[in-house]
Write an enzyme that holds these catalytic residues in place. Sequence first.
Site, short mmCIF file in Angstrom:
data_model
loop_
_atom_site.label_atom_id
_atom_site.label_comp_id
_atom_site.label_asym_id
_atom_site.label_seq_id
_atom_site.Cartn_x
_atom_site.Cartn_y
_atom_site.Cartn_z
N HIS A 108 -2.78 7.14 7.11
CA HIS A 108 -1.84 8.10 6.51
C HIS A 108 -2.55 9.38 6.07
O HIS A 108 -1.97 10.47 6.12
CB HIS A 108 -1.13 7.48 5.31
CG HIS A 108 0.10 6.71 5.64
ND1 HIS A 108 1.19 7.28 6.28
CD2 HIS A 108 0.43 5.41 5.43
CE1 HIS A 108 2.13 6.36 6.43
NE2 HIS A 108 1.70 5.22 5.94
N GLN A 147 2.68 9.98 1.43
CA GLN A 147 3.99 9.34 1.45
C GLN A 147 4.85 9.72 0.25
O GLN A 147 6.06 9.48 0.27
CB GLN A 147 3.84 7.81 1.51
CG GLN A 147 3.28 7.32 2.83
CD GLN A 147 3.16 5.82 2.84
OE1 GLN A 147 2.17 5.26 2.40
NE2 GLN A 147 4.20 5.15 3.33
N CYS A 205 5.84 0.16 7.67
CA CYS A 205 5.54 1.29 6.80
C CYS A 205 6.71 1.61 5.89
O CYS A 205 7.87 1.61 6.33
CB CYS A 205 5.21 2.50 7.67
SG CYS A 205 4.72 3.96 6.75
N LEU A 206 6.42 1.92 4.62
CA LEU A 206 7.48 2.28 3.68
C LEU A 206 8.15 3.60 4.06
O LEU A 206 9.28 3.85 3.67
CB LEU A 206 6.91 2.39 2.26
CG LEU A 206 6.37 1.09 1.66
CD1 LEU A 206 5.78 1.35 0.27
CD2 LEU A 206 7.47 0.03 1.58
N HIS A 229 -4.44 0.93 7.56
CA HIS A 229 -3.10 1.54 7.64
C HIS A 229 -3.00 2.72 6.67
O HIS A 229 -2.53 3.80 7.05
CB HIS A 229 -2.05 0.47 7.30
CG HIS A 229 -0.65 0.99 7.26
ND1 HIS A 229 0.28 0.69 8.23
CD2 HIS A 229 -0.01 1.81 6.39
CE1 HIS A 229 1.42 1.30 7.94
NE2 HIS A 229 1.27 1.97 6.82
N GLU A 230 -3.44 2.52 5.42
CA GLU A 230 -3.32 3.58 4.42
C GLU A 230 -4.25 4.75 4.73
O GLU A 230 -3.88 5.91 4.54
CB GLU A 230 -3.58 3.03 3.02
CG GLU A 230 -2.62 1.93 2.58
CD GLU A 230 -1.15 2.30 2.75
OE1 GLU A 230 -0.80 3.49 2.58
OE2 GLU A 230 -0.35 1.41 3.04
N GLY A 264 0.84 -1.19 0.00
CA GLY A 264 0.00 0.00 0.00
C GLY A 264 0.88 1.24 0.00
O GLY A 264 2.03 1.19 0.43
#
Length: 199
Positions: A153, A50, A106-107, A149-150, A45
Amino acid sequence: MILPIRLYGDPVLRRSARDVKTFDDDLRNLASDMIETMHDANGVGLAAPQVGLPLRLFVALELGPVEETDGEEDESTDERPVLATHVMVNPRITSREGSQIAPDGCLSIPGLWVDDMVRDASVRVTFQDLDGAPHELEAQGHFAHVIQHELDHLDGVLFFDRLPKQARRDFLETHRSELADMQRRAKAMIKERKATPVA
């Protein structure tokens, strides 16, 4: 085009994103670039903040179960087949049920994760597609986890913010040096972007 992923410490990750109002080729190109960036980073995701854009948009993979070989799960690769790639614009969770515990990372916080994140087991989400058409989707298990999660953000929330107070303190203390390094790198990237003239 692969986009640079903003790191922990970049202020854009802590801002609430604004609704997408314009559905055009620029939005479609952004979604395409985000999907390419997500795959390049080996993620499941990626949210617009991000990649530096405070827009209510994320891309996410819906994965199937771990593939089995000769009746046994292949633990060496833990490969899950991709069932669908979703682009969700202006998403909103309208109902939640149950709970599940799964790893979360997380990225934007590379290399760090928690093993026991509590999330809702299933969610119903309304969203728009890249043409602005409304949709509703129900997700369970891993995909429900990814959506939550997304969507976090888009509200400036990072995964460790969802930990119980003591677990959050422990996470921040245990990873203090890595997080400080990410903050330094994020500041350097911001400085570099400001110094680079727009073409």
